[in-house]
Design an enzyme around this catalytic site. Structure first.
Site, mmCIF file in Angstrom:
data_model
loop_
_atom_site.group_PDB
_atom_site.id
_atom_site.type_symbol
_atom_site.label_atom_id
_atom_site.label_comp_id
_atom_site.label_asym_id
_atom_site.label_seq_id
_atom_site.Cartn_x
_atom_site.Cartn_y
_atom_site.Cartn_z
ATOM 1 N N TYR A 1 4.971 -7.799 16.056
ATOM 2 C CA TYR A 1 5.040 -6.586 15.237
ATOM 3 C C TYR A 1 5.607 -5.417 16.045
ATOM 4 O O TYR A 1 6.535 -4.731 15.605
ATOM 5 C CB TYR A 1 3.645 -6.245 14.716
ATOM 6 C CG TYR A 1 3.601 -5.057 13.782
ATOM 7 C CD1 TYR A 1 4.228 -5.099 12.534
ATOM 8 C CD2 TYR A 1 2.914 -3.894 14.130
ATOM 9 C CE1 TYR A 1 4.173 -4.020 11.666
ATOM 10 C CE2 TYR A 1 2.853 -2.813 13.260
ATOM 11 C CZ TYR A 1 3.487 -2.880 12.039
ATOM 12 O OH TYR A 1 3.432 -1.805 11.181
ATOM 13 N N ASP B 1 13.346 -11.116 -1.004
ATOM 14 C CA ASP B 1 13.061 -11.041 0.426
ATOM 15 C C ASP B 1 14.221 -10.325 1.110
ATOM 16 O O ASP B 1 15.346 -10.822 1.109
ATOM 17 C CB ASP B 1 12.898 -12.460 0.986
ATOM 18 C CG ASP B 1 12.577 -12.485 2.474
ATOM 19 O OD1 ASP B 1 12.634 -11.422 3.122
ATOM 20 O OD2 ASP B 1 12.283 -13.588 2.985
ATOM 21 N N PHE C 1 0.833 -1.210 0.000
ATOM 22 C CA PHE C 1 0.000 0.000 0.000
ATOM 23 C C PHE C 1 0.870 1.264 0.000
ATOM 24 O O PHE C 1 0.850 2.051 -0.953
ATOM 25 C CB PHE C 1 -0.930 -0.066 1.217
ATOM 26 C CG PHE C 1 -1.649 1.208 1.563
ATOM 27 C CD1 PHE C 1 -2.233 1.992 0.580
ATOM 28 C CD2 PHE C 1 -1.757 1.612 2.892
ATOM 29 C CE1 PHE C 1 -2.914 3.168 0.911
ATOM 30 C CE2 PHE C 1 -2.432 2.772 3.232
ATOM 31 C CZ PHE C 1 -3.003 3.560 2.242
#
Length: 327
Positions: free
Chosen positions: A148, A59, A14
């Protein structure tokens, strides 16, 4: 004169995709990098035809090699919504630690300036309101959100270590709730969840009693703040977000009005460690960057709703991506 070169990790996500657009517009040669675990190539497919854009499917938790000069790096690779990092906790920790280490090492080797994307989640369930950059946070390291929160806290510590020990030019942006076109409808966050439910004709789900608050910033405003921070001389963390705070119950009512639906609000138990308040103190961004958000929630929501409504109808019902568990 050759174009300045910038590497953007998480480029198909996003925020990463909007950053790619901004830096192409500013005349940079943009190198996008993404492993596509949560990103979507459709977000950047319009850039593939451009000479000043290239893409690496990679990655960042593994060694990063980019040939040639690099002037800037923006590290935005990371799962960023609860539905993602609860399903892929190990990858979330690895991209925040190993991925950040690799990006910082690349910045050191190339003599590049690096901006890392941190988050309001480093404040946890805050005991200080609104949250300013001097607040150290209230985080549960072993709770479901800890993978997170702590990945981002480690990321900030690693970034500051590279700044102080190696003299790398570093910038840290603490991003508060952001919304706009290219969000995923099924990413588990309140705004796309509410709009997705409205599009599907479902009742809107509010967790707890709905009194918990969020502060939503339109993506164009956020990208402007990030760009200004990268180009500034300031190396300490800076909050970038919209301080216009709203309860999730009131926000759900706004979405019902916006979408002109007849659904009602239903209440479910509050998830573990869900923050009760989120509101950025943006005094530092105003003072150092001359930045504050310009787009009202009403205008931003209208644009975002039109984007979601324009998606093929099967996207409205699409289930979250299934991830392959890796160590």
């Amino acid at each position: 004169m050759s174009k300045k070169r910038v590497l953007i990790t998480g480029a198909a996500g996003f925020l990463g995709s909007h950053l790619c657009d901004r830096f192409v517009k500013e005349g940079f040669h943009v190198i996008g990098m993404d492993n596509l675990i949560t990103g979507d190539l459709r977000n950047i497919e319009h850039l593939f035809k451009l000479e000043q854009f290239e893409f690496y499917h990679h990655d960042v938790s593994k060694f990063i090699h980019v040939p040639g000069e690099l002037h800037y790096i923006l590290h935005f690779a990371s799962p960023a919504s609860p539905i993602d990092y609860l399903k892929i906790p190990i990858q979330t920790l690895k991209v925040g630690s190993l991925g950040t280490h690799n990006c910082l090492g690349l910045a050191k080797a190339k003599g590049a300036r690096i901006l890392v994307a941190s988050t309001s989640e480093i404040y946890g369930d805050p005991l200080v309101h609104p949250q300013n950059e001097e607040y150290w946070g209230n985080v549960n390291p072993v709770g479901p959100r800890g993978v997170y929160d702590e990945a981002k806290r480690f990321q900030e510590a690693m970034t500051m270590a590279y700044h102080t020990f190696h003299g790398v030019q570093t910038r840290i942006v603490r991003i508060f709730n952001t919304y706009g076109p290219r969000m995923r409808l099924n990413d588990g966050r309140a705004l796309p969840a509410f709009i997705g439910q409205a599009l599907r004709g479902e009742d809107l789900t509010v967790f707890g009693d709905g009194s918990q608050t969020r502060s939503f910033c339109f993506v164009d405003d956020l990208i402007e703040g990030i760009y200004r921070l990268l180009m500034s001389d300031y190396h300490l963390p800076v909050n970038v977000g919209n301080p216009d705070e709203i309860s999730l119950k009131d926000f759900a009512e706004e979405i019902i009005t916006l979408t002109n639906t007849t659904q009602k609000i239903v209440y479910k138990p509050l998830p573990v460690d869900d923050p009760k308040q989120r509101q950025p103190d943006i005094s530092r961004a105003k003072e150092i960057l001359g930045w504050s958000p310009k787009v009202s929630r009403k205008d931003g929501l209208k644009v975002t709703y039109e984007y979601f409504k324009s998606l093929p109808e099967e996207e409205w019902f699409k289930q979250p991506k299934e991830f392959v568990a890796k160590k």
